[in-house]
Design an enzyme around this catalytic site. Structure first.
Site, mmCIF file in Angstrom:
data_model
loop_
_atom_site.group_PDB
_atom_site.id
_atom_site.type_symbol
_atom_site.label_atom_id
_atom_site.label_comp_id
_atom_site.label_asym_id
_atom_site.label_seq_id
_atom_site.Cartn_x
_atom_site.Cartn_y
_atom_site.Cartn_z
ATOM 1 N N ASP A 5 39.355 88.590 107.328
ATOM 2 C CA ASP A 5 37.934 88.270 107.470
ATOM 3 C C ASP A 5 37.306 89.016 108.650
ATOM 4 O O ASP A 5 36.595 88.418 109.455
ATOM 5 C CB ASP A 5 37.729 86.766 107.662
ATOM 6 C CG ASP A 5 38.393 85.934 106.580
ATOM 7 O OD1 ASP A 5 38.925 84.848 106.898
ATOM 8 O OD2 ASP A 5 38.404 86.380 105.428
ATOM 9 N N GLU A 44 30.917 85.143 98.572
ATOM 10 C CA GLU A 44 31.058 84.631 99.941
ATOM 11 C C GLU A 44 31.010 85.795 100.923
ATOM 12 O O GLU A 44 30.683 86.911 100.529
ATOM 13 C CB GLU A 44 32.373 83.865 100.072
ATOM 14 C CG GLU A 44 33.581 84.663 99.618
ATOM 15 C CD GLU A 44 34.816 83.811 99.420
ATOM 16 O OE1 GLU A 44 34.814 82.611 99.742
ATOM 17 O OE2 GLU A 44 35.818 84.353 98.940
HETATM 18 C C1 6LW Z 1 37.051 82.808 104.213
HETATM 19 C C2 6LW Z 1 36.419 83.126 102.898
HETATM 20 C C3 6LW Z 1 37.609 83.144 102.011
HETATM 21 O O1 6LW Z 1 36.216 82.048 105.018
HETATM 22 O O2 6LW Z 1 38.682 82.600 102.585
HETATM 23 O O3 6LW Z 1 38.534 83.063 99.965
HETATM 24 C C4 6LW Z 1 38.281 82.019 103.803
HETATM 25 N N1 6LW Z 1 37.608 83.535 100.826
HETATM 26 O O4 6LW Z 1 35.716 84.349 102.892
HETATM 27 C C5 6LW Z 1 39.381 82.071 104.797
HETATM 28 O O5 6LW Z 1 39.806 83.390 104.994
#
Ligand code: 6LW
Length: 521
Positions: free
Chosen positions: A15, A187
């Site tokens: 991330d 996301e």
């Molecule tokens: C992060 C999100 C994700 O906040 O996993 O699956 C989370 N996507 O972008 C943790 O890395």
């Protein structure tokens, strides 16, 4: 012209978020239950990175106690405006959603100290922050869609932030659900303004095999956003599970001082089958603009092993870039404990540590007497020389950790009244413990013992021996049982030392004389 090898940050550095201030680049990655949290890296050329501190680094700043593995600090966003660094992130307790939430921290020095969290009255994860050139500030993030059309549909929201009160103000708009029909997990949203147009960069597909990067643009920060016809602008899912890098996604854009554009993002490097023990790592991708849209990795359309960075000097990789072999000294910023500062149970002494043994074990979602570093290399030898006068039922050892429920341990255990000391290897798989091997150790109770984890691909050999003897193999573990493909969760592996009395009261001090991390070329 300098070429830097990807990943930029090997090992569990997921991330990534990046920003530039003058000639300096700063980067932060997520760290879940590990403490200190949210490491801050600095570079002058995008190729040589050195860790300068952590955002979350003191007791009382955030409460992680009891948060189970792969909970804790999720994806951050780092930005700089008017001399202040802003970081937004989410503290997640997967077992109790009344805890944690989205928060904002600020600092004038990115190395710290960072402020205490300002909690934001918004749910969801992956918050981001955008400073518009009219002085207005916009928070955005993602959450499960309030009225989902399909399972795991999410929605990206945007709402103004009052920079003085640091409170969300005004109406909230939902601006994005992802680029493709039936897409899941839109996301990691980030807003940018380029040549007067607003851009929304976002991940979709979920942070595993189907991960992808999409982009949309609008004339107003609150939309409507129109997706790029070329979406997704980067993914590796069409390359199959045999690709050297999978799961590319969760990107952040940065314009270099010379006007060129780049993106950091996460990816995984499978080995020994579809398993990625090193976790989600940070990669660098070049970006160009065509027809008002960014093109990631022009001409190739995928993350490459090497990236040419025209303005970079000679690559002088920092410690975190996996270049340092040998003793990991107590002042090394790679050391982490779990959920609370290591000062609660450890003291640096010479090249090593004194660990004040605790009743809590590695199986408890608390702060056991554990200190570890990320596994950053597929083939590596990690050796710890330990000594302790152990009572029966007390252990000091070395562990390869995915989580409380999934880890392996090789440890010296206290003798029952004068019996010889034993070394035992255990695999805790899904919370169930299996003894894999054991051997008796000659030598007195306080004689030093060297414990070794020797990883060669997915074969993790666990060895032990008196400090001046050739170590004997106690067990060999199949690493494919330890990565997040096998266990779930968001983490890559850590390798570290620990000391436990397995629930009994104790005052034992375990001495870790040295801890060596030696990649095998
Ligand atoms: C992060 C999100 C994700 O906040 O996993 O699956 C989370 N996507 O972008 C943790 O890395």
């Amino acid at each position: 012209m300098t070429a830097v090898r990807n990943p930029l940050l090997p090992g569990c550095y997921p991330d990534p978020t990046i920003c530039r201030v003058g000639e300096d680049y700063y980067l932060v990655t997520s760290t879940f239950e590990y403490f200190p949290g949210l490491p801050v890296f600095r570079s002058r050329d995008l190729v040589s990175w050195e860790q300068i501190g952590h955002v979350v680094d003191r007791p009382g700043q955030l409460d992680f106690d009891g948060i189970a593995s792969s909970g804790g600090l999720y994806a951050p966003t780092l930005r700089h405006h008017d001399g202040v660094f802003w970081l937004v992130c989410t503290l997640v307790d997967q077992q109790d959603d009344t805890r944690g939430g989205n928060f904002l921290m600020t600092a004038t020095d990115p190395a710290g100290p960072w402020s205490d969290p300002g909690w934001l009255d918004v749910d969801g994860i992956d918050p981001s922050i955008f400073f518009d050139d009219d002085g207005r500030v916009w928070m955005h993030g993602t959450r499960p869609a309030r009225e989902p059309e399909w399972h795991d549909q999410t929605e990206v929201w945007v709402r103004e932030l009052d920079p003085e009160t640091k409170k969300l103000v005004g109406p909230e708009q939902v601006i994005w659900n992802g680029a493709l029909r039936n897409v899941v997990w839109a996301e990691a949203p980030h807003l940018y303004k380029v040549d007067g147009t607003y851009y929304l960069l976002a991940a979709e597909g979920g942070t595993e095999f189907h991960h992808a990067v999409s982009i949309a643009r609008a004339d107003s920060v609150t939309g409507p956003y129109v997706g790029n016809k070329g979406n997704p602008i980067l993914t590796h899912r069409h390359l199959g599970r045999g690709s050297d890098v999978v799961g590319a996604g969760h990107a952040d854009l940065v314009q270099a001082a010379d006007g060129s554009w780049w993106a950091t993002l996460l990816g995984m490097r499978p080995y020994g089958g579809y398993h990625y023990n090193l976790g989600r790592e940070t990669f660098l991708v070049p970006v160009v603009w065509e027809d008002g849209w960014p093109v990631f990795a022009p001409g190739v359309g995928r993350v490459l092993d090497e990236v040419e960075v025209p303005f970079a000097g000679q690559v002088r990789p920092g410690v975190a870039q996996g270049c340092v072999s040998g003793v990991v000294r107590p002042d090394d910023l790679r050391w982490t404990s779990l959920r609370r500062p290591a000062a609660g149970f450890s003291s640096a002494r010479g090249d090593g540590w004194d660990l004040r043994m605790r009743p809590s074990t590695l199986g408890d979602p608390v702060t056991p007497a554990f200190l570890g570093v990320r596994q950053q290399h597929k083939d590596v030898d990690v050796r710890a020389t330990v000594r302790a006068a152990l009572a029966a039922g007390e252990d000091v050892g070395l562990t390869v950790r995915q989580s409380e429920d999934d880890h392996v341990r090789v440890f010296v255990t206290g003798a029952d009244g004068g019996k010889e000391r034993r070394v035992v290897a255990v695999h805790r798989q899904g919370g169930i413990e299996t003894t894999l091997g054991e051997l008796s150790l000659a030598g007195g109770a306080e004689e030093p013992v060297t414990l070794t984890v020797s990883a060669r691909g997915q074969d993790y050999s666990l060895l032990a021996g008196a400090a001046d003897e050739e170590p004997a193999t106690v067990a060999v573990v199949d690493g494919r049982a330890l990565d997040s493909v096998a266990t779930g969760g968001f983490l890559g592996l850590w390798i570290g030392v620990y000391a436990t009395s397995n629930g009994r009261p104790t005052a034992t001090i375990a001495r870790v004389e040295r801890f060596e991390y030696v990649p095998v070329a």
